[in-house]
Design a protein around this motif. Structure first.
Motif, short mmCIF file in Angstrom:
data_model
loop_
_atom_site.label_atom_id
_atom_site.label_comp_id
_atom_site.label_asym_id
_atom_site.label_seq_id
_atom_site.Cartn_x
_atom_site.Cartn_y
_atom_site.Cartn_z
N PRO A 1 0.84 -1.21 0.00
CA PRO A 1 0.00 0.00 0.00
C PRO A 1 0.87 1.25 0.00
N LEU A 2 0.26 2.35 -0.43
CA LEU A 2 0.97 3.63 -0.39
C LEU A 2 1.30 3.98 1.05
N GLU A 3 2.39 4.68 1.25
CA GLU A 3 2.72 5.15 2.58
C GLU A 3 1.68 6.18 3.01
N LYS A 4 1.36 6.24 4.29
CA LYS A 4 0.32 7.16 4.77
C LYS A 4 0.61 8.61 4.42
N PRO A 5 1.85 9.10 4.57
CA PRO A 5 2.09 10.51 4.21
C PRO A 5 1.83 10.79 2.72
N ARG B 1 4.16 9.40 -11.97
CA ARG B 1 4.32 8.60 -10.76
C ARG B 1 3.00 8.27 -10.08
N HIS B 2 2.03 9.20 -10.07
CA HIS B 2 0.78 8.99 -9.34
C HIS B 2 -0.41 9.23 -10.27
N VAL B 3 -1.25 8.21 -10.42
CA VAL B 3 -2.44 8.31 -11.26
C VAL B 3 -3.65 7.80 -10.49
N LEU B 4 -4.83 8.15 -10.98
CA LEU B 4 -6.09 7.73 -10.38
C LEU B 4 -6.83 6.84 -11.36
N ILE C 1 3.61 -1.06 -11.84
CA ILE C 1 3.02 -0.55 -10.61
C ILE C 1 3.91 -0.80 -9.41
N SER C 2 4.13 0.25 -8.64
CA SER C 2 4.89 0.14 -7.41
C SER C 2 3.96 -0.15 -6.24
N SER C 3 2.86 0.59 -6.14
CA SER C 3 1.89 0.38 -5.07
C SER C 3 0.55 0.99 -5.45
N TYR C 4 -0.48 0.61 -4.70
CA TYR C 4 -1.80 1.17 -4.94
C TYR C 4 -2.62 1.07 -3.66
N GLY D 1 -13.39 7.35 -3.34
CA GLY D 1 -13.46 6.41 -2.23
C GLY D 1 -13.11 4.99 -2.64
N GLU D 2 -13.94 4.06 -2.23
CA GLU D 2 -13.69 2.65 -2.53
C GLU D 2 -13.90 2.31 -4.00
N GLY D 3 -14.43 3.24 -4.77
CA GLY D 3 -14.63 3.01 -6.19
C GLY D 3 -13.50 3.55 -7.04
N ALA D 4 -12.37 3.89 -6.41
CA ALA D 4 -11.22 4.42 -7.14
C ALA D 4 -9.93 4.00 -6.44
N LEU D 5 -8.84 4.03 -7.19
CA LEU D 5 -7.55 3.62 -6.64
C LEU D 5 -6.49 4.67 -6.98
N TYR D 6 -5.69 5.02 -5.97
CA TYR D 6 -4.48 5.78 -6.22
C TYR D 6 -3.42 4.75 -6.62
N ILE D 7 -2.70 5.01 -7.68
CA ILE D 7 -1.67 4.09 -8.13
C ILE D 7 -0.35 4.84 -8.25
N ARG D 8 0.68 4.28 -7.61
CA ARG D 8 2.03 4.81 -7.78
C ARG D 8 2.71 3.92 -8.81
#
Length: 188
Positions: free
Chosen positions: A78-82, A125-128, A160-163, A172-179
């Motif tokens: 998972p993505l880091e909290k910060p 680096r970061h997409v939705l 993909i590194s993390s999501y 919300g739960e219907g979308a993903l942040y992807i690194r």
């Protein structure tokens, strides 16, 4: 083109996308099963060749590692909290977004793969990725469940590194942040 030439990883990904987007002509379904068998054999041969290329002798560190350890290949963290907090608050920009609402899984798979390959090539680096919650018309969120599973497949794994699930205002739960992972040779 030489017949015995092996396909590169990019060519195999492209061929997989093309093969999934086609339908057999009436009465030609048998040829499609032959193609599937050929592709399965080619994939198995590629995996076998890759295993031959990896060193068989364990390093001293590997020899002392407990046998219960699982390989991390294909496992995304998972993505880091910060980082998630910065994206949610808009301090770290989402460089691109894609909405997969209303698509069937085969369409969504091809479109998502193309989107992530292009974003990766551009150094993003970061997409939705918006999958939707899938609660309408009796659906239980086919894309919401399928997309994270796709990320462990070979065609997605290197991108993909993390999501992690997005903040409420991003879906919300219907979308993903992807690194996305860094491109080869790119400095941190």
């Amino acid at each position: 083109m030489a017949r015995d030439r092996k396909l590169s990883a990019d060519e195999r990904i492209l061929w997989g996308k093309v093969a999934r987007s086609t339908r057999p002509m009436p009465g030609k379904a048998g040829a499609l099963t032959e193609l599937d068998a050929f592709l399965a054999e080619a994939e198995a041969a590629a995996e076998l060749e890759q295993e031959k290329q990896t060193p068989a002798t364990p390093t001293p560190l590997q020899a002392t590692a407990p046998s219960t350890a699982k390989p991390s290949a294909g496992v995304h963290h998972p993505l880091e909290k910060p980082v998630k907090r910065k994206i949610a608050k808009g301090r770290l920009a989402l460089e691109a977004r894609i909405d997969l609402h209303g698509l069937v899984q085969s369409q969504a798979h091809a479109i998502l793969l193309d989107f992530l390959i292009r974003a990766h090539e551009r150094g993003m680096r970061h997409v939705l990725v918006i999958t939707g919650k899938g609660s309408s018309m009796g659906s239980e969120g086919a894309l919401k469940r399928a997309v994270p599973l796709w990320f462990s497949k070979p065609e997605f794994r290197y991108l993909i590194s993390s999501y992690e699930s997005a903040a409420q205002h991003h879906g919300g739960e219907g979308a993903l942040y992807i690194r996305l992972s860094r491109r080869h040779g790119e400095r941190p």
